[in-house]
Design a protein around this motif. Structure first.
Motif, PDB file in Angstrom:
ATOM      1  N   HIS A  14      69.220  32.380  30.953  1.00 26.62           N
ATOM      2  CA  HIS A  14      69.533  32.203  29.440  1.00 26.62           C
ATOM      3  C   HIS A  14      69.539  30.618  29.358  1.00 26.62           C
ATOM      4  CE1 HIS A  14      69.337  36.254  27.324  1.00 26.62           C
ATOM      5  NE2 HIS A  14      70.544  35.791  27.997  1.00 26.62           N
ATOM      6  N   LEU A  15      68.862  29.601  31.014  1.00 27.03           N
ATOM      7  CA  LEU A  15      68.985  28.544  31.305  1.00 27.03           C
ATOM      8  C   LEU A  15      67.390  27.624  30.898  1.00 27.03           C
ATOM      9  CD1 LEU A  15      70.703  29.107  34.816  1.00 27.03           C
ATOM     10  CD2 LEU A  15      71.268  28.204  32.635  1.00 27.03           C
ATOM     11  N   SER A  16      67.521  26.604  29.998  1.00 26.10           N
ATOM     12  CA  SER A  16      66.755  25.537  29.804  1.00 26.10           C
ATOM     13  C   SER A  16      65.889  24.859  31.769  1.00 26.10           C
ATOM     14  CB  SER A  16      67.206  24.591  29.526  1.00 26.10           C
ATOM     15  OG  SER A  16      67.867  23.536  29.468  1.00 26.10           O
ATOM     16  N   GLN A  17      65.012  24.561  31.526  1.00 27.89           N
ATOM     17  CA  GLN A  17      64.876  23.785  32.861  1.00 27.89           C
ATOM     18  C   GLN A  17      65.433  23.017  33.144  1.00 27.89           C
ATOM     19  OE1 GLN A  17      60.678  22.883  32.356  1.00 27.89           O
ATOM     20  NE2 GLN A  17      59.852  24.787  33.150  1.00 27.89           N
ATOM     21  N   ASP A  18      66.216  21.899  32.204  1.00 29.41           N
ATOM     22  CA  ASP A  18      67.214  21.019  32.532  1.00 29.41           C
ATOM     23  C   ASP A  18      67.989  20.999  33.247  1.00 29.41           C
ATOM     24  OD1 ASP A  18      65.737  18.502  31.028  1.00 29.41           O
ATOM     25  OD2 ASP A  18      65.866  19.269  28.745  1.00 29.41           O
ATOM     26  N   ASP A  19      68.543  22.858  32.869  1.00 30.54           N
ATOM     27  CA  ASP A  19      70.005  23.235  33.034  1.00 30.54           C
ATOM     28  C   ASP A  19      69.476  23.136  34.993  1.00 30.54           C
ATOM     29  OD1 ASP A  19      71.164  23.105  30.456  1.00 30.54           O
ATOM     30  OD2 ASP A  19      70.756  25.312  30.699  1.00 30.54           O
ATOM     31  N   ARG A  22      69.953  20.189  36.353  1.00 32.57           N
ATOM     32  CA  ARG A  22      71.340  19.775  37.306  1.00 32.57           C
ATOM     33  C   ARG A  22      71.526  20.413  38.004  1.00 32.57           C
ATOM     34  NH1 ARG A  22      71.047  18.394  31.541  1.00 32.57           N
ATOM     35  NH2 ARG A  22      71.847  20.539  30.795  1.00 32.57           N
ATOM     36  N   GLU A  23      71.168  21.315  37.331  1.00 30.17           N
ATOM     37  CA  GLU A  23      72.641  22.436  38.723  1.00 30.17           C
ATOM     38  C   GLU A  23      72.185  22.374  39.934  1.00 30.17           C
ATOM     39  OE1 GLU A  23      74.821  25.094  38.872  1.00 30.17           O
ATOM     40  OE2 GLU A  23      75.214  24.017  37.344  1.00 30.17           O
ATOM     41  N   LEU A  24      70.732  22.208  40.379  1.00 33.09           N
ATOM     42  CA  LEU A  24      70.102  22.019  41.856  1.00 33.09           C
ATOM     43  C   LEU A  24      70.287  20.532  42.003  1.00 33.09           C
ATOM     44  CD1 LEU A  24      67.396  24.697  41.672  1.00 33.09           C
ATOM     45  CD2 LEU A  24      69.349  24.514  42.485  1.00 33.09           C
ATOM     46  N   ASN A  25      69.438  19.384  41.500  1.00 35.92           N
ATOM     47  CA  ASN A  25      70.203  18.058  41.373  1.00 35.92           C
ATOM     48  C   ASN A  25      68.717  17.495  42.148  1.00 35.92           C
ATOM     49  OD1 ASN A  25      72.894  17.208  41.384  1.00 35.92           O
ATOM     50  ND2 ASN A  25      73.249  17.805  43.320  1.00 35.92           N
ATOM     51  N   VAL A  26      67.600  18.013  41.147  1.00 39.01           N
ATOM     52  CA  VAL A  26      66.518  18.112  40.627  1.00 39.01           C
ATOM     53  C   VAL A  26      65.967  17.460  39.472  1.00 39.01           C
ATOM     54  CG1 VAL A  26      65.730  19.362  42.812  1.00 39.01           C
ATOM     55  CG2 VAL A  26      65.707  19.443  40.218  1.00 39.01           C
ATOM     56  N   THR A  27      64.713  16.426  39.222  1.00 41.73           N
ATOM     57  CA  THR A  27      64.533  16.886  38.061  1.00 41.73           C
ATOM     58  C   THR A  27      63.895  17.710  37.024  1.00 41.73           C
ATOM     59  OG1 THR A  27      61.941  16.208  39.010  1.00 41.73           O
ATOM     60  CG2 THR A  27      63.614  14.587  38.889  1.00 41.73           C
ATOM     61  N   ARG A  28      64.070  17.620  35.737  1.00 41.36           N
ATOM     62  CA  ARG A  28      63.180  18.427  35.017  1.00 41.36           C
ATOM     63  C   ARG A  28      61.607  19.024  34.846  1.00 41.36           C
ATOM     64  NH1 ARG A  28      60.023  19.653  31.339  1.00 41.36           N
ATOM     65  NH2 ARG A  28      59.384  16.916  31.280  1.00 41.36           N
ATOM     66  N   GLN A  29      60.733  18.092  35.904  1.00 36.09           N
ATOM     67  CA  GLN A  29      59.785  17.388  35.888  1.00 36.09           C
ATOM     68  C   GLN A  29      59.441  19.030  37.307  1.00 36.09           C
ATOM     69  OE1 GLN A  29      60.884  14.983  35.658  1.00 36.09           O
ATOM     70  NE2 GLN A  29      59.760  14.420  33.275  1.00 36.09           N
ATOM     71  N   ALA A  30      60.326  18.402  38.573  1.00 37.06           N
ATOM     72  CA  ALA A  30      59.991  19.148  40.018  1.00 37.06           C
ATOM     73  C   ALA A  30      59.971  21.015  39.446  1.00 37.06           C
ATOM     74  CB  ALA A  30      61.542  18.939  40.385  1.00 37.06           C
ATOM     75  N   VAL A  31      60.719  21.759  38.287  1.00 39.37           N
ATOM     76  CA  VAL A  31      61.452  22.845  38.175  1.00 39.37           C
ATOM     77  C   VAL A  31      59.809  22.975  37.528  1.00 39.37           C
ATOM     78  CG1 VAL A  31      62.713  24.343  36.766  1.00 39.37           C
ATOM     79  CG2 VAL A  31      63.664  22.945  37.978  1.00 39.37           C
TER      80      VAL A  31
END
Length: 171
Positions: A14-19, A22-31
């Motif tokens: 139940h996580l978004s790409q933004d979540d 943030r947890e991995l310290n990368v950009t949402r685009q990377a996810v």
């Protein structure tokens, strides 16, 4: 594909790409690129993703048919190499390179004639093809054996077959 796995486990958590970003310290685009098969996460991020989704890295990768196929092909290739290459056979037989120990033992055994005869036989039996100095150990063992055997024979001859006795004149 790993991208489908990443997306599946992200939804299960139940996580978004933004979540995740943030947890991995990368950009949402990377996810997004990971989940759309444009790039793959590096090993560090895979480990962190596994922790975030509470699954092992193996689980993240295990359902990827291409990776499993590649791993099984690599395992077959490694097994073929183990059959051919003596270096890999060393690990199969648990053989260690004990060249220096055997060579030192040979040279030291030449000091005492009887020990030189017995120890060189032992070393010749102990030597194996996985030792770096395999041939040299046999050569040194033969030389020391001949030297020690000759000294033994000469010592025995001197003791039993010569008339060298200490004569003491008592007057």
């Amino acid at each position: 594909m790993i991208s489908k796995q990443l997306k599946k486990y992200r939804h299960d958590a139940h996580l978004s790409q933004d979540d995740v970003a943030r947890e991995l310290n990368v950009t949402r685009q990377a996810v997004s690129r990971w989940e759309n098969e444009r790039t793959y996460p590096d090993l560090d991020n895979l480990v962190r993703l596994g922790k975030l989704y509470s699954v092992s890295v193996d689980t993240l990768l295990s359902e990827d048919a291409d990776i499993q196929k590649g791993l099984s092909h690599n395992n077959e290739h490694v097994n073929d190499l183990k059959k051919i290459n003596p270096f890999f056979k060393r690990n199969l037989y648990n053989a260690q390179d004990e060249s220096m120990e055997l060579m030192i033992l040979i040279l030291v055994s030449g000091i005492v004639p009887l020990m030189g005869v017995l120890i060189t036989i032992y070393i010749a039996l102990r030597n194996n093809k996985f030792n770096r100095l395999y041939i040299w150990i046999y050569i040194a063992a033969i030389i020391v054996f001949i030297y020690s055997f000759t000294n033994c024979v000469m010592s025995i001859y001197d003791v039993f077959f010569t008339n060298f006795h200490l004569h003491v004149n008592v007057s």
